[in-house]
Design a protein around this motif. Structure first.
Motif, PDB file in Angstrom:
ATOM      1  N   GLY A   1       0.792  -1.225   0.000  1.00  0.00           N
ATOM      2  CA  GLY A   1       0.000   0.000   0.000  1.00  0.00           C
ATOM      3  C   GLY A   1       0.823   1.273   0.000  1.00  0.00           C
ATOM      4  N   GLY A   2       1.834   1.338   0.844  1.00  0.00           N
ATOM      5  CA  GLY A   2       2.653   2.539   0.926  1.00  0.00           C
ATOM      6  C   GLY A   2       3.449   2.776  -0.340  1.00  0.00           C
ATOM      7  N   TYR A   3       4.104   1.724  -0.838  1.00  0.00           N
ATOM      8  CA  TYR A   3       4.949   1.870  -2.026  1.00  0.00           C
ATOM      9  C   TYR A   3       4.111   2.138  -3.274  1.00  0.00           C
ATOM     10  CZ  TYR A   3       8.459   0.882  -5.580  1.00  0.00           C
ATOM     11  OH  TYR A   3       9.305   0.976  -6.656  1.00  0.00           O
ATOM     12  N   THR A   4       3.003   1.416  -3.441  1.00  0.00           N
ATOM     13  CA  THR A   4       2.186   1.643  -4.630  1.00  0.00           C
ATOM     14  C   THR A   4       1.565   3.035  -4.610  1.00  0.00           C
ATOM     15  OG1 THR A   4       0.244   0.583  -3.623  1.00  0.00           O
ATOM     16  CG2 THR A   4       1.674  -0.811  -4.968  1.00  0.00           C
ATOM     17  N   ALA A   5       1.221   3.526  -3.431  1.00  0.00           N
ATOM     18  CA  ALA A   5       0.709   4.892  -3.330  1.00  0.00           C
ATOM     19  C   ALA A   5       1.770   5.887  -3.791  1.00  0.00           C
ATOM     20  CB  ALA A   5       0.279   5.189  -1.898  1.00  0.00           C
ATOM     21  N   CYS A   6       3.012   5.643  -3.393  1.00  0.00           N
ATOM     22  CA  CYS A   6       4.101   6.523  -3.817  1.00  0.00           C
ATOM     23  C   CYS A   6       4.277   6.510  -5.325  1.00  0.00           C
ATOM     24  CB  CYS A   6       5.411   6.081  -3.160  1.00  0.00           C
ATOM     25  SG  CYS A   6       5.531   6.449  -1.404  1.00  0.00           S
ATOM     26  N   LYS A   7       4.264   5.334  -5.916  1.00  0.00           N
ATOM     27  CA  LYS A   7       4.517   5.259  -7.351  1.00  0.00           C
ATOM     28  C   LYS A   7       3.312   5.716  -8.170  1.00  0.00           C
ATOM     29  CE  LYS A   7       8.795   4.154  -7.212  1.00  0.00           C
ATOM     30  NZ  LYS A   7       9.787   5.197  -7.548  1.00  0.00           N
ATOM     31  N   HIS A   8       2.102   5.589  -7.633  1.00  0.00           N
ATOM     32  CA  HIS A   8       0.961   6.228  -8.278  1.00  0.00           C
ATOM     33  C   HIS A   8       1.135   7.749  -8.239  1.00  0.00           C
ATOM     34  CE1 HIS A   8      -1.051   2.330  -8.335  1.00  0.00           C
ATOM     35  NE2 HIS A   8      -2.062   2.875  -8.994  1.00  0.00           N
ATOM     36  N   ALA A   9       1.692   8.248  -7.145  1.00  0.00           N
ATOM     37  CA  ALA A   9       1.945   9.690  -7.033  1.00  0.00           C
ATOM     38  C   ALA A   9       2.998  10.138  -8.042  1.00  0.00           C
ATOM     39  CB  ALA A   9       2.383  10.033  -5.615  1.00  0.00           C
ATOM     40  N   VAL A  10       3.997   9.304  -8.280  1.00  0.00           N
ATOM     41  CA  VAL A  10       5.005   9.646  -9.287  1.00  0.00           C
ATOM     42  C   VAL A  10       4.358   9.789 -10.660  1.00  0.00           C
ATOM     43  CG1 VAL A  10       7.026   8.774 -10.548  1.00  0.00           C
ATOM     44  CG2 VAL A  10       6.959   8.660  -8.046  1.00  0.00           C
ATOM     45  N   ARG A  11       3.427   8.919 -10.979  1.00  0.00           N
ATOM     46  CA  ARG A  11       2.705   9.041 -12.256  1.00  0.00           C
ATOM     47  C   ARG A  11       1.950  10.360 -12.317  1.00  0.00           C
ATOM     48  NH1 ARG A  11      -1.333   4.669 -13.786  1.00  0.00           N
ATOM     49  NH2 ARG A  11      -1.244   5.765 -15.780  1.00  0.00           N
ATOM     50  N   ALA A  12       1.304  10.737 -11.213  1.00  0.00           N
ATOM     51  CA  ALA A  12       0.551  11.987 -11.181  1.00  0.00           C
ATOM     52  C   ALA A  12       1.484  13.176 -11.376  1.00  0.00           C
ATOM     53  CB  ALA A  12      -0.216  12.108  -9.873  1.00  0.00           C
ATOM     54  N   LEU A  13       2.643  13.155 -10.717  1.00  0.00           N
ATOM     55  CA  LEU A  13       3.608  14.234 -10.871  1.00  0.00           C
ATOM     56  C   LEU A  13       4.127  14.316 -12.309  1.00  0.00           C
ATOM     57  CD1 LEU A  13       5.728  13.906  -7.594  1.00  0.00           C
ATOM     58  CD2 LEU A  13       4.135  15.733  -8.181  1.00  0.00           C
ATOM     59  N   THR A  14       4.410  13.169 -12.884  1.00  0.00           N
ATOM     60  CA  THR A  14       4.915  13.138 -14.254  1.00  0.00           C
ATOM     61  C   THR A  14       3.912  13.748 -15.222  1.00  0.00           C
ATOM     62  OG1 THR A  14       6.191  11.135 -13.771  1.00  0.00           O
ATOM     63  CG2 THR A  14       5.798  11.635 -16.086  1.00  0.00           C
TER      64      THR A  14
END
Length: 253
Positions: free
Chosen positions: A151-164
């Motif tokens: 949950g924590g890591y996937t939330a982070c990498k979903h956030a990276v997609r949003a930032l990109t």
């Protein structure tokens, strides 16, 4: 009068460059003639990587705004490529048993750290010697899927997609390109760090299958940044042949 920037060596800045994907990318870009500037917390290991590719090693902790500012202040005025590679996963606890320290550290490095470095280098990317700056964010297939304990890591990498995607929208019309590289299982220090140095547990992640290597990911980065200036590679999802989804892996006996 010709733009003198176009005859200058291209400059690449890589975070999290002391090992794995960051180190492989530094060596590959240097081999293509880039001047590489490397940042990471482990200066001793970073200096070894820099020596192997005639690069410059600078201490960088992306979770610390002062460290990011000091790092950026030592870079050339113009930067062609920024590879936001710093980050990683910690633990594999369920949300009900979440370790807040793990989650906070993951968000600091994967999300806020990426944003801090990008903000700090934004003026330098606009002044790229080639005339076009390029940000490459290292995401993950975990930015497209979720899995129990992640949950924590996937939330982070979903956030990276949003930032990109937000960068691409906010910079539309500017001489900037934005790419996200999303690897699947890659045999780097990723799992060793996730499991707090437990080498046996980390090895089980790749048991019975052939994972990607850091060089595989670096090769994708190199391809993306060497496309013609009018071409933007939005996203590359790269997985080993033995992996269909995060939790669907073919393993040989």
């Amino acid at each position: 009068m010709a733009d003198s920037r176009k005859s200058s060596p291209k400059v690449a800045v890589i975070t999290g460059a002391s090992s794995g994907i960051g180190a492989a990318t530094a060596q590959m870009l240097a081999a293509q003639g880039y001047a590489v500037w490397l940042g990471a917390r482990r200066l001793d290991r970073l200096q070894e990587v820099a020596k192997s590719c005639d690069g410059r090693a600078l201490v960088l902790d992306v979770t610390d705004s002062a460290s990011v500012a000091a790092f950026a202040g030592q870079l050339p005025a113009g930067v062609d490529v920024l590879v936001n590679n710093a980050g990683g996963a910690l633990g594999l606890e369920s949300i009900a048993a979440m370790d807040e320290a793990h989650w906070l550290e993951m968000f600091q490095s994967n999300v806020l750290g990426l944003a801090r470095v990008t903000r700090a280098l934004y003026p330098r990317l606009l002044a790229a010697p080639s005339g076009v700056g390029h940000v490459v964010n290292i995401g993950s297939v975990a930015g497209h899927e979720t899995y129990p304990g992640g949950g924590g890591y996937t939330a982070c990498k979903h956030a990276v997609r949003a930032l990109t995607e937000t960068m691409r929208l906010e910079w539309l019309g500017q001489p900037l390109r934005v790419t996200e590289i999303d690897p699947g299982l890659a045999d780097t220090e990723f799992s060793l760090v996730r499991f707090a140095g437990d080498a046996g547990r980390a090895a089980q992640v790749y048991a019975g299958m052939t994972p990607l290597t850091a060089t595989d990911i670096a090769d994708a980065i190199l391809w993306a940044v060497t496309r013609p200036a009018h071409v933007n590679i939005d996203e590359i999802i790269i997985k080993p042949r033995d992996q269909a989804r995060v939790d669907k892996v073919f393993r040989r006996p």
